[in-house]
Design a protein around this motif. Structure first.
Motif, mmCIF file in Angstrom:
data_model
loop_
_atom_site.group_PDB
_atom_site.id
_atom_site.type_symbol
_atom_site.label_atom_id
_atom_site.label_comp_id
_atom_site.label_asym_id
_atom_site.label_seq_id
_atom_site.Cartn_x
_atom_site.Cartn_y
_atom_site.Cartn_z
ATOM 1 N N THR A 1 -46.381 117.364 -39.463
ATOM 2 C CA THR A 1 -45.731 118.284 -40.403
ATOM 3 C C THR A 1 -44.999 119.421 -39.707
ATOM 4 O OG1 THR A 1 -47.772 119.587 -40.609
ATOM 5 C CG2 THR A 1 -47.429 117.829 -42.219
ATOM 6 N N ILE A 2 -45.294 119.646 -38.432
ATOM 7 C CA ILE A 2 -44.721 120.808 -37.742
ATOM 8 C C ILE A 2 -43.406 120.479 -37.038
ATOM 9 C CG2 ILE A 2 -45.743 120.581 -35.429
ATOM 10 C CD1 ILE A 2 -46.440 123.522 -35.545
ATOM 11 N N VAL A 3 -43.080 119.200 -36.847
ATOM 12 C CA VAL A 3 -41.892 118.820 -36.079
ATOM 13 C C VAL A 3 -40.641 118.905 -36.941
ATOM 14 C CG1 VAL A 3 -43.248 117.313 -34.587
ATOM 15 C CG2 VAL A 3 -42.112 116.346 -36.593
ATOM 16 N N GLY A 4 -39.489 118.755 -36.297
ATOM 17 C CA GLY A 4 -38.215 118.752 -37.011
ATOM 18 C C GLY A 4 -37.731 120.150 -37.342
ATOM 19 N N GLY A 5 -36.896 120.239 -38.379
ATOM 20 C CA GLY A 5 -36.311 121.518 -38.753
ATOM 21 C C GLY A 5 -37.319 122.536 -39.243
ATOM 22 N N GLY A 6 -38.359 122.079 -39.935
ATOM 23 C CA GLY A 6 -39.412 122.991 -40.371
ATOM 24 C C GLY A 6 -39.623 123.050 -41.866
ATOM 25 N N SER A 7 -38.776 122.384 -42.657
ATOM 26 C CA SER A 7 -38.917 122.467 -44.114
ATOM 27 C C SER A 7 -40.233 121.858 -44.590
ATOM 28 C CB SER A 7 -37.743 121.771 -44.800
ATOM 29 O OG SER A 7 -37.636 120.415 -44.387
ATOM 30 N N THR A 8 -40.656 120.749 -43.974
ATOM 31 C CA THR A 8 -41.924 120.119 -44.363
ATOM 32 C C THR A 8 -43.091 121.059 -44.100
ATOM 33 O OG1 THR A 8 -41.050 117.922 -43.873
ATOM 34 C CG2 THR A 8 -43.439 118.139 -43.996
#
Length: 508
Positions: free
Chosen positions: A279-286
């Protein structure tokens, strides 16, 4: 009068056409990222218990790193967010092949962002929108000024399709790029943003990108605590901006390390997070939506903040296609969550206001780093889908903005653009080109005669547009706040002139 009305009507029609085209391109970009990201997360989940899959995932990440690095080497204009490049293009400081940027940015952005790097889709979406609009302008052989207006519309449409925020997207172009409210620009941008939003809504649905459930509005007796939040956000934003702008300078001191090594590091580091903290990876929306549903402990939030801060800096320092827009919002959300949890533990803030603090902190953080407070306020309002936080959100945004401003913070995208450009020197070669500026209240130009202004060498003020009327200036013409001035210079001299004149037009 009739010709002006017809011109404005054409601006709207152009905007609608641009928005439809950009909406389809950016929606495909979003769909590709989401689909490929899911596959990477599935591989990472399998890699927890399967060594072969783990090795395959490492090899796949390394191959993507080398391939996207190769794309950036082929066309340096796809590097990073893309927003500085669009600003430079509209300012007359840069120009590039729209098809090369569109194709390479699309492919490189999908691969880099989907692999789990802590990058956002919004910056690339803005550049994809601008490149698509540039292609339309070149196809229909528009004039230079019309071409810039169309590209502006494409940029607004790109952000709108990425975030489903048409009003904020229009304001972003006006506040961040142009620093004025030109009629043709805002008409084209707004119609393009609405049209693009229509397309993306048809694809992704009507639910706002960061929709959160909460039932309380922050009461006035809590506002003294919001001052402290604004101060913390302002200082945090300044630290983030400094690290983002200087990390490559730190790398340069280790000149014995090949550049590709700095690209490979985040691709390797992201794998454990994909495996155990997806849940912490990527752009951050999740992550933002996750912590809004169930507040973690302060310790967990601090770890999240540290991880996202470091990985966001490392990911963006690669120079691969990917933005900092959404990563900035996620950092702001974490600061707000930590601050509110401290107040909750101290017994001075009810738990019911936890989500409110997340929302208003996102706006404050973006405003102090991007130096675009109005865009920040509207953007978060549209992304969340509620006006309930408008007063507290604007209050914290103003405090955070002023803290960073007093500490010497600069607009991060403008600083990135200046780092990209070679040192500006006077040049007298190339065909003539026109640059456009807006005189701000309190600037060095406001209230002064043309002859008394310290103009850079190699330029000529051609015309002044004031209240829809054009003035041919002479030395005694007094410039006023709100004037839109047109300056002619040699094409190869445009960067030098723009850098100097912009400082004269902006509010000190």
């Amino acid at each position: 009068m009739q010709s002006d009305n017809l011109r404005r009507f054409k601006s709207v029609l152009y905007g609608l056409l641009i928005g439809l085209a950009v909406g389809m391109v950016v929606s495909l970009f979003r769909v590709s990222i989401e689909g490929l990201s899911d596959q990477f997360l599935k591989l990472a989940k399998l890699a927890r218990t399967n060594l072969f899959v783990l090795i395959m995932l490492i090899i796949l990440n390394l191959l993507i790193a080398f391939f996207v690095y190769y794309l950036v080497k082929r066309d340096k204009n796809i590097k990073g967010s893309g927003i500085p490049q669009v600003e430079g293009q509209l300012n007359g400081e840069l120009d590039y092949s729209w098809f090369s940027v569109l194709s390479k940015k699309f492919i490189g952005g999908v691969l880099a962002i989907s692999s789990g790097l802590f990058l956002g889709r919004e910056g690339p979406s803005i550049q994809l929108g601008a490149a698509t609009a540039q292609g339309l302008a070149d196809t229909f052989k528009q004039t230079k000024q019309a071409r810039k207006t169309i590209i502006s519309g494409g940029a607004a449409a790109g952000l709108s399709a990425a975030f489903n925020a048409p009003i904020a997207s229009t304001l972003f172009v006006l506040e961040e790029i142009y620093h004025n409210f030109s009629t043709s620009v805002w008409l084209t941008s707004l119609s393009a943003a609405i049209s693009a939003n229509f397309v993306s809504t048809a694809v992704f649905g009507k639910v706002p990108v960061l929709h959160m459930s909460y039932s309380h509005v922050i009461p006035l007796h809590i506002y003294p605590y919001l001052i402290g939040l604004g101060i913390v956000i302002g200082i945090g934003g300044l630290i983030y901006e400094y690290a983002t702008l200087h990390v490559n300078d730190w790398y340069a001191k280790l000149d014995w390390v090949p550049n590709i090594v700095w690209v490979l590091i985040p691709f390797i580091l992201v794998i454990p997070f994909e495996m155990y903290l997806p849940t912490i990876v990527g752009g951050g929306s999740t992550m933002v939506l996750t912590i809004a549903k169930a507040a973690p402990t302060i310790t967990v939030l601090l770890w999240f903040l540290l991880i996202r801060f470091v990985m966001s800096i490392l990911s963006y320092s690669t120079g691969l296609p990917g933005g900092i827009f959404l990563p900035m919002l996620s950092l702001g959300a974490l600061i707000g969550a930590i601050y509110s949890e401290v107040l909750i533990q101290l017994g001075v803030l009810p738990q019911s206001y936890f989500v409110n603090f997340i929302i208003i902190s996102m706006s404050g953080f973006f405003a102090c780093v991007g130096k675009a407070p109005f865009t920040a306020i509207l953007l978060i309002t549209e992304m969340v889908g509620s006006l309930q936080n408008l007063m507290s959100l604007a209050f914290v945004t103003l405090v955070a903005y002023e803290v960073t401003d007093l500490l010497g913070g600069s607009p991060i995208y403008n600083e990135m653009l200046q780092k990209m450009l070679s040192p500006q020197k006077l040049s007298t070669s190339g065909q003539l080109t026109n640059l456009y500026f807006s005189v701000q209240l309190g600037s060095d130009m406001d209230g002064k005669a043309v002859k008394s202004i310290n103009w850079p060498d190699g330029c000529l003020i051609s015309s002044i547009k004031r209240n829809e009327q054009y003035i041919i200036p002479d030395g005694g013409t007094i410039l006023k706040a709100g004037d839109n001035i047109e300056i002619s210079t040699n094409y190869d001299n445009r960067g030098y002139v723009y850098t100097h004149v912009e400082k004269l037009t902006l509010d000190n």
